[in-house]
Motif scaffolding. Structure first.
Motif, PDB file in Angstrom:
ATOM      1  N   TYR A 160       0.836  -1.203   0.000  1.00 50.00           N
ATOM      2  CA  TYR A 160       0.000   0.000   0.000  1.00 50.00           C
ATOM      3  C   TYR A 160       0.875   1.259   0.000  1.00 50.00           C
ATOM      4  CZ  TYR A 160      -4.788  -1.778   0.551  1.00 50.00           C
ATOM      5  OH  TYR A 160      -6.020  -2.348   0.328  1.00 50.00           O
ATOM      6  N   TYR A 163       2.133   1.753  -3.541  1.00 49.62           N
ATOM      7  CA  TYR A 163       1.059   2.281  -4.375  1.00 49.62           C
ATOM      8  C   TYR A 163       0.837   3.763  -4.117  1.00 49.62           C
ATOM      9  CZ  TYR A 163      -3.622   3.581  -5.807  1.00 49.62           C
ATOM     10  OH  TYR A 163      -4.692   4.266  -6.350  1.00 49.62           O
ATOM     11  N   ARG A 167       1.296   6.783  -6.623  1.00 47.24           N
ATOM     12  CA  ARG A 167       0.106   7.571  -6.961  1.00 47.24           C
ATOM     13  C   ARG A 167       0.378   9.056  -6.732  1.00 47.24           C
ATOM     14  NH1 ARG A 167      -4.069  10.387  -5.290  1.00 47.24           N
ATOM     15  NH2 ARG A 167      -3.047  10.519  -3.259  1.00 47.24           N
ATOM     16  N   MET A 175      -5.267   0.547  -8.487  1.00 45.81           N
ATOM     17  CA  MET A 175      -4.522  -0.697  -8.284  1.00 45.81           C
ATOM     18  C   MET A 175      -5.439  -1.896  -8.438  1.00 45.81           C
ATOM     19  SD  MET A 175      -1.856  -1.878  -5.270  1.00 45.81           S
ATOM     20  CE  MET A 175      -2.902  -1.559  -3.852  1.00 45.81           C
ATOM     21  N   LEU A 241      -1.412   0.089 -11.137  1.00 43.58           N
ATOM     22  CA  LEU A 241      -0.458  -0.844 -10.541  1.00 43.58           C
ATOM     23  C   LEU A 241      -1.166  -2.190 -10.432  1.00 43.58           C
ATOM     24  CD1 LEU A 241       1.768  -0.203  -7.380  1.00 43.58           C
ATOM     25  CD2 LEU A 241       0.769  -2.427  -7.872  1.00 43.58           C
TER      26      LEU A 241
END
Length: 372
Positions: A160, A163, A167, A175, A241
């Motif tokens: 996370y 990501y 982002r 994702m 992703l």
């Protein structure tokens, strides 16, 4: 009286993506030499209803035979007509190859301060442990990454964080997580402890269609293959992703249903990551599919040929670890600071049904087992 000449097309090989998941269709256009076509069938196979004029082949076979194709087209004076989508995909693969070469030649993990800066103005608020910061720094320094840490190391949390950092940098906007059903709960519950309460991304499982408004979609391996078209369309809508959790489940690669779906959707991802604590559960060759997912068509360039022989040499693990060390992170059990387990025996009375099962097993195996 004028005689019009019929213009014969130049010898051309037409290459198009067809179907879902996509395969490549090679078409014979114009007076393509028979010698060239026979060599092509020898390299690519003769699948398709018209092997004399058209053949179909997996995308990865085209990618792995590009050097042969260029040389053969030059030798026989055959041009290539690329479908725009396929041309873009080939160019993306070449770009990824250059990124891979840079990552292998000059690994430069981010320092802890740089990691904090990447997350400073993002929605990610969870405090990371030192080994997670270290792993995150390595993963953010490469275009695509693997986390081979042991269970309990917080691979979901680190994923996370990757990501959200990507982002915030504008590289991805959503994702797709491909995971076994047993992992769905972790992805849905971890989001509440990783992100600010008012800014949590919407995480939802894929059932029959992509959930409306979801930023993170979770799908199991079986459904990815069955609903590939809908999921690949969603991945193509915005930079995505695509992450494989328990990625060893697709170790069969192009030879398996799970592997084929994962390797095909890899081409549509803006970034690819994998999580697994057992990257090669049976053989070093299990890593081929994982590396081909992260870096499409590049596994054989990354992994030492000797280490992939059968049976593998005794030092295959060390060879592979040295070859791919810039491309993965691994937190070991010794780094988790766990206390030694305290073992104790607790005796409980068997219930009626448990007693019947026990007696049935005892009667069946009595005399066949030696107990000291």
């Amino acid at each position: 009286m004028q005689i019009s000449r019929i213009r014969v097309p130049e010898p051309t090989l037409g290459l198009d993506l067809v179907g879902s998941p996509p395969t490549v269709r090679a078409s014979r256009i114009g007076e393509v030499a028979q010698g060239f076509w026979l060599q092509l069938i020898g390299e690519w196979g003769s699948d398709g209803p018209r092997p004399g004029q058209q053949v179909t082949l997996p995308l990865e076979r085209l990618l792995s035979r590009m050097a042969w194709l260029r040389a053969a087209c030059t030798r026989y004076n055959v041009k290539i007509r690329w479908q725009d989508e396929l041309r873009a995909l080939i160019e993306q693969t070449h770009s990824q190859r250059r990124l891979l070469q840079g990552s292998l030649a000059n690994p430069e993990p981010l320092e802890a301060g740089e990691v904090q800066n990447r997350l400073a103005h993002s929605r990610f608020t969870r405090e990371l442990r030192p080994f997670q910061v270290r792993d995150l720094g390595q993963l953010l320094s490469i275009a695509n990454g693997a986390n081979f840490s042991v269970p309990g190391a917080g691979k979901t949390t680190v994923a996370y964080a990757v990501y959200e950092a990507e982002r915030a940098a504008g590289r991805v906007q959503q994702m797709l997580v491909v995971a076994p059903l047993s992992a769905f709960d972790a992805w849905q519950s971890e989001v509440s402890v990783c992100f600010a309460e008012s800014e949590q991304p919407v995480v939802a499982p894929f059932v029959e269609s992509v959930p409306q408004g979801a930023e993170v979609v979770i799908v199991n391996y079986h459904r990815l293959g069955n609903r590939y078209e809908a999921l690949s369309r969603w991945v193509n809508e915005r930079p995505t992703l695509v992450l494989l959790d328990e990625a060893h489940r697709m170790k069969r690669g192009w030879d398996g249903a799970f592997g084929s779906a994962c390797l095909n959707i890899a081409f549509h991802a803006a970034r690819r990551d994998i999580l697994t604590g057992t990257p090669a559960p049976q053989s070093p060759q299990d890593l081929v599919a994982l590396m081909d997912y992260l870096w499409p068509g590049q596994a054989r360039r990354i992994l030492p040929e000797d280490a992939l022989s059968s049976p593998p040499p005794p030092d295959s693990g060390a060879q592979i670890a040295a070859a791919i060390s810039p491309l993965f992170v691994r937190t070991r059990k010794s780094e988790l600071g766990l206390q030694k387990p305290i073992m104790s025996v607790v005796q409980v009375e068997l219930g009626p049904l448990q007693g019947q099962i026990y007696e049935a097993l005892r009667d069946r195996y009595v005399g066949s087992l030696r107990v000291n």
